[in-house]
Structure formats: structure tokens, C-alpha cells
Design an enzyme around this catalytic site. Sequence first.
Site, PDB file in Angstrom:
ATOM      1  N   LYS A 272      -0.387  12.375   2.004  1.00  0.00           N
ATOM      2  CA  LYS A 272      -0.647  13.616   1.254  1.00  0.00           C
ATOM      3  C   LYS A 272      -2.063  13.648   0.730  1.00  0.00           C
ATOM      4  O   LYS A 272      -2.644  14.709   0.577  1.00  0.00           O
ATOM      5  CB  LYS A 272       0.210  13.663  -0.024  1.00  0.00           C
ATOM      6  CG  LYS A 272       1.651  13.573   0.106  1.00  0.00           C
ATOM      7  CD  LYS A 272       2.246  13.670  -1.323  1.00  0.00           C
ATOM      8  CE  LYS A 272       3.642  13.139  -1.393  1.00  0.00           C
ATOM      9  NZ  LYS A 272       3.698  11.721  -1.771  1.00  0.00           N
TER      10      LYS A 272
ATOM     11  N   LYS B  35      -5.614   2.076  -2.649  1.00  0.00           N
ATOM     12  CA  LYS B  35      -5.829   3.261  -3.493  1.00  0.00           C
ATOM     13  C   LYS B  35      -6.975   3.068  -4.477  1.00  0.00           C
ATOM     14  O   LYS B  35      -7.685   4.020  -4.793  1.00  0.00           O
ATOM     15  CB  LYS B  35      -4.545   3.634  -4.249  1.00  0.00           C
ATOM     16  CG  LYS B  35      -3.490   4.249  -3.349  1.00  0.00           C
ATOM     17  CD  LYS B  35      -2.466   5.014  -4.150  1.00  0.00           C
ATOM     18  CE  LYS B  35      -1.523   5.768  -3.220  1.00  0.00           C
ATOM     19  NZ  LYS B  35      -0.469   6.469  -3.922  1.00  0.00           N
TER      20      LYS B  35
ATOM     21  N   LYS C 158      -2.152   5.555   7.925  1.00  0.00           N
ATOM     22  CA  LYS C 158      -0.894   6.296   7.789  1.00  0.00           C
ATOM     23  C   LYS C 158      -1.159   7.746   7.394  1.00  0.00           C
ATOM     24  O   LYS C 158      -2.162   8.045   6.721  1.00  0.00           O
ATOM     25  CB  LYS C 158       0.057   5.607   6.810  1.00  0.00           C
ATOM     26  CG  LYS C 158      -0.184   5.880   5.362  1.00  0.00           C
ATOM     27  CD  LYS C 158       1.044   5.492   4.519  1.00  0.00           C
ATOM     28  CE  LYS C 158       0.801   5.900   3.079  1.00  0.00           C
ATOM     29  NZ  LYS C 158       1.929   5.967   2.209  1.00  0.00           N
TER      30      LYS C 158
END
Length: 341
Positions: free
Chosen positions: A204, A118, A201
Site C-alpha cells: 500500500k 520501514k 512485495k
Amino acid sequence: MTEVVHTPRVFSGIQPSGGLTLGNYLGAMKRFVDMQGQGVETIYCMVDLHAITVWQDPAKLAHATRELCAGFIAAGIDPAQSILFNQSQVAEHTQMAWIFNCVARMGWMQRMTQFKDKAGKNAQNASLGLFAYPALMAADILVYHATHVPVGEDQKQHLELTRDIAIKFNNDFGTEFFPITEPVIEGAATRVMSLRDGSKKMSKSDPSDMSRLNLTDDADTIAKKIRKAKTDPEPLPLDIEGLEDRPEARNLVNIFAALNDQGVEDVMRDMGGKAFSEFKPMLADLAVAKLSPISGEMDRLMQDPAEIDRILANGADKARGIAAPILKKTYEIVGMVGAGA
Ligand code: AQP
């Protein structure tokens, strides 16, 4: 010392960091529903404090929190059977997280792959909260003495860290106060992959909306996204071994199996050898049949946000009832004056 036996209790959370994806549904929410009503207390949380570790527009965060609550209920979570609330309403999570910030080691946090993913290349500019995220997650779980946590495969490393924190706290203070939590990672869809890239993966926050199915997508959008999902030119193999090295094909078969409550072997028995031009419309029909009732119910629930807020406040009261005495005891163990009063 006599061994402390902890009563089984389930906790899990989802971030209101955008709309719910098929990955969240199959990897987490569907299994939350399976665990409800099995005679074990179930606690499910909209982890808004985790969501703000990356920038969230305030109005969108509030909307996403209510929509996530609607998603939980539409998927089958009953607020009378499970405790359903948003994290920021129960201050004990952050109070416990501070204790765990002081138990966890920098080196443990530096190994977390989610932070690396991230934060990306710009780690110096990531929030301190994103780095400390796993200590708050450990607090979410351990402030309820939760023994079982259903999650997708991507959260395995964070759960190992939760166990490490519990073990170190227990060792440091000579106690068995915290349970050593078990991850519950099972089923065909513990890792639902992006529809555009079988090595990533489904998420969102992926910039491409075509990479995911959202629970709020309508039937046409679902069909279009599946039709355009990346695949290779070969038909489906005849058996499960043939899916190795074909990540996109494997992902679509896994999704089919999970949506249809079937094993992957059973899907291959029925679908092996079919061309994608035949398999994809069948998958699209199945996805629409399973997801449309959920999105319809979410729409209905979102018509009454005040009722959603009441459900969350009520859930938070119940959650606090469990968390407050556990936090108090933790403070006492650590030596905080006044905690025993
Ligand atoms: N692709 C996935 N396959 C299986 N399970 C998944 N989960 C998420 N994506 C998949 C599971 O959903 C639960 C909630 O996840 P989260 O919202 O707390 O955060 P996340 O794992 O980081 O999910 P996203 O969608 O990727 O959110 P963003 O983009 O905001 O980071 C967890 O149990 C997770 O395993």
C-alpha cells in the site's frame, strides 16, 4: 502439570494505512473468508494502532479504517459470523502489549526485517512504536488465545516472535496459559510482488501507484497497470521450472492462479508458451472480473458510514468479551494486585 489444550481460534489483522491492495486481498483477506464458517471462531481486526507507527493523517486514517471494514465485508466477511472491529476500540490490546514489551528482548526486536525495511536509513528517527510493533502484534493475537493466524509470507518473522513471546511468558511464569500460535501461510499468492519490480512485495505504501492493483481501481486502471507491468521479452515458459529466475513472469502467473483458484501447474499447462501480449489481457480480464464486484460493493457500503461504525462498535463489544478475561488472568499470573478481584 496437565497439558492445556487451547480451543482453535483464528485471528488476523490488516492496517488501515492506505487502500487495500491485491497483495492484501490474495495474501490475507481471501483466506480470511475461506476460514469463516468452518466451525472455528474467526476474529478480524483493522489494526489502526499499528498504522500510526508511521505518520497517518487523522482524517485519512478514519476514512481508511471505514474503507477497510467495507473491504472486509465486500470480500465476504460476514459480521454475524466473524468478529470484525478496529483495534483501538479494545484497550486490552495495548494493555497486553505492555506486558509483552517486558517479556520480549531488545535483541529479538532488532532482528525484525520489517523494522529495518520501514525505518530505512533513518532508524534513529523512526517511532518507538515502529520498533515495538511486533509486541503489539503478539498481544493482538494472544489476547484472544488465537491458535491460527492466516497471513502473507512477509509476516512469518513476526509470528515466530509471537511464538517466542508466548514460550518465554509460559516459561517465566511456569504456566501453559498462552497457546503457541501456528501461522497459516499457504496458496499461490502468499507473496504478491510489485508490478514494477519482481523482487519487492506489492505494498500500500509503495510511492508508485503503478506498482500495485488497488481494490478500488476501475477496470481501465487495472487493465493499464497489467499492460504496463514489468516483464522480460521472452514468452511464458512451458513449465513451472522455467519460471525460476524470472520473478516478474512468476508473479503474474501466481496472481493468475490465485485469482482463478487454480494451482500454478494448471496455469502453466494452459498458458505455457504464450507471449505476454496474449497473457496480460487474459490476466486483466480475470482481475477485473474478480475485483470489480468487490469494489462496487465497497462503494455501496461506504455510502453509509454510520452503519460501518455500528458494525465496528458491535464487533469491539464481542472482542472485549473474549479479551478482558484473558487480560485479567494474565495480570493475575504476573502478580498485579486487584486483578483477581
Ligand atoms: N504483497 C503481499 N502479498 C501477500 N500478502 C500480503 N500482505 C500484505 N502485502 C502482501 C498481507 O496482508 C496482511 C495485512 O498486511 P498489513 O496491512 O498489516 O501490513 P503489510 O503487510 O505491511 O501490508 P502493506 O500493504 O505492505 O502495508 P504498508 O505498506 O502499510 O506496510 C498481512 O497478512 C500481510 O501478510
